[in-house]
Design a protein around this motif. Structure first.
Motif, PDB file in Angstrom:
ATOM      1  N   UNK A  38       0.839  -1.184   0.000  1.00 15.91           N
ATOM      2  CA  UNK A  38       0.000   0.000   0.000  1.00 15.91           C
ATOM      3  C   UNK A  38       0.885   1.249   0.000  1.00 15.91           C
ATOM      4  N   UNK A  39       0.530   2.201  -0.824  1.00 16.67           N
ATOM      5  CA  UNK A  39       1.325   3.417  -0.977  1.00 16.67           C
ATOM      6  C   UNK A  39       0.977   4.435   0.113  1.00 16.67           C
ATOM      7  N   UNK A  40       1.987   5.110   0.658  1.00 17.13           N
ATOM      8  CA  UNK A  40       1.808   6.124   1.698  1.00 17.13           C
ATOM      9  C   UNK A  40       1.759   7.509   1.054  1.00 17.13           C
ATOM     10  N   UNK A  41       0.643   8.190   1.206  1.00 21.75           N
ATOM     11  CA  UNK A  41       0.441   9.512   0.617  1.00 21.75           C
ATOM     12  C   UNK A  41       0.692  10.651   1.598  1.00 21.75           C
ATOM     13  N   UNK A  42       1.205  10.326   2.755  1.00 19.35           N
ATOM     14  CA  UNK A  42       1.408  11.331   3.793  1.00 19.35           C
ATOM     15  C   UNK A  42       2.268  12.503   3.369  1.00 19.35           C
ATOM     16  N   UNK A  43       3.342  12.234   2.627  1.00 21.49           N
ATOM     17  CA  UNK A  43       4.224  13.333   2.226  1.00 21.49           C
ATOM     18  C   UNK A  43       3.569  14.223   1.182  1.00 21.49           C
ATOM     19  N   UNK A  44       2.714  13.658   0.357  1.00 23.52           N
ATOM     20  CA  UNK A  44       1.950  14.481  -0.595  1.00 23.52           C
ATOM     21  C   UNK A  44       0.996  15.389   0.169  1.00 23.52           C
ATOM     22  N   UNK A  45       0.348  14.835   1.177  1.00 23.30           N
ATOM     23  CA  UNK A  45      -0.544  15.618   2.038  1.00 23.30           C
ATOM     24  C   UNK A  45       0.256  16.703   2.749  1.00 23.30           C
ATOM     25  N   UNK A  46       1.452  16.367   3.225  1.00 26.96           N
ATOM     26  CA  UNK A  46       2.281  17.333   3.947  1.00 26.96           C
ATOM     27  C   UNK A  46       2.686  18.498   3.045  1.00 26.96           C
ATOM     28  N   UNK A  47       3.117  18.202   1.830  1.00 30.50           N
ATOM     29  CA  UNK A  47       3.506  19.272   0.899  1.00 30.50           C
ATOM     30  C   UNK A  47       2.303  20.157   0.591  1.00 30.50           C
ATOM     31  N   UNK A  48       1.161  19.544   0.369  1.00 36.72           N
ATOM     32  CA  UNK A  48      -0.067  20.305   0.096  1.00 36.72           C
ATOM     33  C   UNK A  48      -0.415  21.205   1.281  1.00 36.72           C
ATOM     34  N   UNK A  49      -0.311  20.679   2.480  1.00 36.29           N
ATOM     35  CA  UNK A  49      -0.596  21.474   3.679  1.00 36.29           C
ATOM     36  C   UNK A  49       0.360  22.649   3.816  1.00 36.29           C
ATOM     37  N   UNK A  50       1.624  22.434   3.512  1.00 39.24           N
ATOM     38  CA  UNK A  50       2.604  23.516   3.609  1.00 39.24           C
ATOM     39  C   UNK A  50       2.281  24.610   2.597  1.00 39.24           C
ATOM     40  N   UNK A  51       1.919  24.233   1.384  1.00 36.60           N
ATOM     41  CA  UNK A  51       1.565  25.223   0.364  1.00 36.60           C
ATOM     42  C   UNK A  51       0.316  25.995   0.796  1.00 36.60           C
ATOM     43  N   UNK A  52      -0.668  25.285   1.311  1.00 35.17           N
ATOM     44  CA  UNK A  52      -1.891  25.942   1.792  1.00 35.17           C
ATOM     45  C   UNK A  52      -1.550  26.928   2.917  1.00 35.17           C
TER      46      UNK A  52
END
Length: 175
Positions: free
Chosen positions: A1-15
């Motif tokens: 299963x792929x971990x999307x946490x770092x994608x979520x983290x980058x998105x949160x930082x941009x937001x």
């Protein structure tokens, strides 16, 4: 299963970069321009930030409950929509009253899509590295304070454009 946490983290930082940067750091850097444009005092224009912080503080417990009830992603999306509309309207401000109304709206958008919901979101994705990822998130705000005012300064300082064009450019980047 792929971990999307770092994608979520980058998105949160941009937001968080844009929400905090445009809601807190950019307006304060434009206070002298607002004073010139609207013929208002430093105390009057400074009240805009007091409004932002007071409304955000009052709303925080209710937004926390909304996160529990509707989910963090819906709350963030709502806040981003509120901020996008508000930032788009900001360059059209005609006076002090408009600034005050805009900052009530900025406060609503900021508390809906700023630090609290992003920390909740990241806390759901990260356990072992939670402190590090929240630290990266918070760094986004500081970077915004260093970058966004400088990014629009060529427009703001150009007599052919001014602060309205600078804020409009940031509103476009926000969208």
């Amino acid at each position: 299963m792929r971990f999307y946490g770092w994608t979520i983290a980058v998105t949160s930082v941009v937001i968080y970069f844009f929400t905090n940067g445009m809601a807190i750091f950019v307006p304060q850097n434009l206070f002298p321009r607002f004073m010139e444009t609207f013929g208002i005092t430093a105390a009057e224009v400074s009240r805009t930030m007091a409004i932002t912080f007071a409304v955000s503080g009052i709303m925080a417990p209710f937004v926390g409950a909304a996160i529990d009830r509707f989910g963090v992603v819906r709350v963030i999306r709502t806040g981003l929509l509120v901020l996008g509309v508000t930032f788009s309207l900001y360059p059209m401000a005609r006076g002090l009253t408009d600034l005050y109304v805009l900052h009530v709206s900025v406060a609503v958008g900021l508390i809906l899509s700023g630090l609290m919901p992003n920390v909740v979101l990241l806390s759901r994705w990260f356990v072992a590295r939670r402190g590090a990822v929240v630290g990266i998130l918070v760094a986004g705000s500081s970077l915004a304070g260093a970058i966004l005012p400088i990014a629009i300064s060529p427009l703001v300082n150009n007599p052919d454009y001014g602060w309205r064009y600078g804020l409009a450019a940031l509103a476009g980047a926000f969208w």
